[in-house]
Design a protein around this motif. Structure first.
Motif, PDB file in Angstrom:
ATOM      1  N   GLY A 180      18.861  16.385  -0.634  1.00  7.57           N
ATOM      2  CA  GLY A 180      19.006  15.654   0.615  1.00  7.57           C
ATOM      3  C   GLY A 180      17.780  14.879   1.034  1.00  7.57           C
ATOM      4  O   GLY A 180      17.791  14.227   2.086  1.00  7.57           O
ATOM      5  N   SER A 181      16.716  14.916   0.237  1.00  7.73           N
ATOM      6  CA  SER A 181      15.494  14.186   0.579  1.00  7.73           C
ATOM      7  C   SER A 181      15.713  12.676   0.513  1.00  7.73           C
ATOM      8  O   SER A 181      16.630  12.188  -0.147  1.00  7.73           O
ATOM      9  N   VAL A 182      14.843  11.941   1.208  1.00  8.02           N
ATOM     10  CA  VAL A 182      14.892  10.482   1.174  1.00  8.02           C
ATOM     11  C   VAL A 182      14.604  10.003  -0.249  1.00  8.02           C
ATOM     12  O   VAL A 182      13.697  10.506  -0.921  1.00  8.02           O
ATOM     13  N   VAL A 183      15.383   9.038  -0.708  1.00  8.49           N
ATOM     14  CA  VAL A 183      15.226   8.510  -2.062  1.00  8.49           C
ATOM     15  C   VAL A 183      14.063   7.519  -2.088  1.00  8.49           C
ATOM     16  O   VAL A 183      14.021   6.594  -1.276  1.00  8.49           O
ATOM     17  N   PRO A 184      13.095   7.684  -2.972  1.00 10.96           N
ATOM     18  CA  PRO A 184      11.945   6.777  -3.007  1.00 10.96           C
ATOM     19  C   PRO A 184      12.310   5.397  -3.541  1.00 10.96           C
ATOM     20  O   PRO A 184      13.239   5.240  -4.340  1.00 10.96           O
ATOM     21  N   ASP A 185      11.533   4.403  -3.126  1.00 10.67           N
ATOM     22  CA  ASP A 185      11.782   3.028  -3.559  1.00 10.67           C
ATOM     23  C   ASP A 185      11.691   2.873  -5.071  1.00 10.67           C
ATOM     24  O   ASP A 185      12.417   2.069  -5.655  1.00 10.67           O
ATOM     25  N   TRP A 186      10.809   3.641  -5.716  1.00 11.58           N
ATOM     26  CA  TRP A 186      10.646   3.443  -7.159  1.00 11.58           C
ATOM     27  C   TRP A 186      11.913   3.809  -7.926  1.00 11.58           C
ATOM     28  O   TRP A 186      12.175   3.250  -8.984  1.00 11.58           O
ATOM     29  N   ALA A 187      12.712   4.704  -7.368  1.00 10.48           N
ATOM     30  CA  ALA A 187      13.971   5.067  -8.024  1.00 10.48           C
ATOM     31  C   ALA A 187      15.051   4.013  -7.762  1.00 10.48           C
ATOM     32  O   ALA A 187      15.759   3.586  -8.680  1.00 10.48           O
ATOM     33  N   THR A 188      15.183   3.588  -6.522  1.00  6.47           N
ATOM     34  CA  THR A 188      16.231   2.611  -6.203  1.00  6.47           C
ATOM     35  C   THR A 188      15.936   1.255  -6.829  1.00  6.47           C
ATOM     36  O   THR A 188      16.853   0.546  -7.255  1.00  6.47           O
ATOM     37  N   LYS A 189      14.655   0.891  -6.913  1.00  2.00           N
ATOM     38  CA  LYS A 189      14.309  -0.397  -7.529  1.00  2.00           C
ATOM     39  C   LYS A 189      14.607  -0.383  -9.024  1.00  2.00           C
ATOM     40  O   LYS A 189      15.044  -1.392  -9.582  1.00  2.00           O
TER      41      LYS A 189
END
Length: 264
Positions: A180-189
Motif C-alpha cells: 500500500g505504499s506510495v509508488v515511486p516515480d522511478w517505477a512508474t516512469k
C-alpha cells in the motif's frame, strides 16, 4: 485480435511475490477474473524467469511437479499443489516448431512448474485441468532472442494455445516497501517507457535496456523483464499490446498484465 474462437493468444502475467497466491490484492483479483468470458485454451505454454538454464529446455510430457522455489513464507503456501500435466501432443507440436525455427533445445522431466508459473496459473485457471508445458529462460537471453522465440511459437495461438510470459516490469526486491505504499516515480516512469516502446510494435525499441529510465534500479538483474519480450514476439504480426491491468505491490513491484493482439 487474438484467436477468440480457440482460446489461443499471447499474454504477459506479472507473478509478484509467491504470496500472491494467498493474498487478496488488485492483481490477484484480476487474475481470478481473467478467464471469465474468454474461450478456454486447449493448452498453455509458459516461460518463467525462475527456470534459468544453459540452453533452452522444454518440459517433457507427463505430470509437472509444483516446485516451491522459495523460503520463509507462510506454511499454507507450501501446501498449494497445481497438478498440471504436459500433454504429449502439445509438447510434440512445440518441439516441432522449435526444430523448424532452428532452435536447439532439450526435453526436461525434472523441473515442473516454479512459482513464476504456478502462482498466476493457479489463480487464472485453478482447476489445473488444462495441459501446460513450460519453457526455460536461457541464461544468454536478450530481448531480441526471446522475441524471435516468441515469433517461432506464434502459430500455437491458432491451435488454441495460450502463450504466457511471466515476470515483472519492475523488480527490485531491495527497495520493496510495505503493502500500500506510495509508488515511486522511478517505477512508474520505467513502466511508461516500456509502454511507449511496446506501442511501436518493434523490438528495436529495446535494443538497449539501459536506455530505459533508471533501468538498473528497476531491474538489478533483467531476468524478470525478459519474458515480456517472449510474449511480445508471440503476438505477431500485430504486436502492439493491450494493457489489461496495472497495479503495484509492496510499493515498487509493478503488476502489469498485457495481452498481445494478432493471429499468424
Amino acid at each position: 485480435m487474438t484467436d477468440t474462437q480457440s482460446g489461443g493468444g499471447a499474454v504477459f502475467f506479472a507473478h509478484g511475490a509467491p504470496t500472491l497466491a494467498l493474498e487478496d490484492t488488485a492483481a490477484s483479483r484480476f487474475l481470478k477474473s481473467f478467464a471469465a468470458g474468454r474461450p478456454r485454451p486447449k493448452a498453455i505454454l509458459i516461460l518463467s524467469p525462475h527456470w534459468e538454464t544453459d540452453g533452452l529446455k522444454l518440459s517433457a510430457p507427463g505430470p509437472l511437479r509444483t516446485y516451491h522455489d522459495f523460503r520463509g513464507f507462510p506454511r499454507p503456501l507450501y501446501e498449494i499443489s497445481y497438478p498440471a500435466v504436459a500433454g504429449e501432443a502439445q509438447v510434440g507440436e512445440v518441439a516441432r516448431l522449435l526444430k523448424a525455427g532452428g532452435h536447439d533445445f532439450e526435453l526436461d522431466n525434472s523441473w515442473g512448474l516454479d512459482h513464476g508459473a504456478w502462482v498466476p496459473l493457479s489463480l487464472a485457471y485453478p482447476a489445473a485441468d488444462i495441459p501446460v508445458s513450460a519453457l526455460s529462460l536461457p541464461r544468454d537471453s536478450t530481448p531480441s532472442t526471446l522475441f524471435a522465440l516468441g515469433q517461432t511459437l506464434a502459430p500455437l495461438k491458432d491451435q488454441g494455445v495460450l502463450i504466457v510470459g511471466s515476470g515483472s516490469t519492475t523488480h527490485n526486491l531491495g527497495e520493496i516497501q510495505p503493502q500500500g505504499s506510495v509508488v515511486p516515480d522511478w517505477a512508474t516512469k520505467f513502466d511508461g517507457w516500456l509502454d511507449e516502446g511496446l506501442q511501436t510494435g518493434s523490438i528495436d525499441s529495446f535494443s538497449d535496456l539501459n536506455s530505459g529510465p533508471e533501468f538498473r534500479r528497476n531491474h538489478p538483474t533483467e531476468e524478470h523483464l525478459l519474458p515480456l519480450f517472449f510474449a511480445f514476439g508471440a503476438g505477431a504480426p500485430d504486436r502492439k499490446p493491450n494493457l489489461l491491468h496495472r497495479s503495484y505491490e509492496y510499493g515498487t513491484i509493478s503488476m502489469s498484465y498485457f495481452e498481445f493482439a494478432g493471429q499468424t
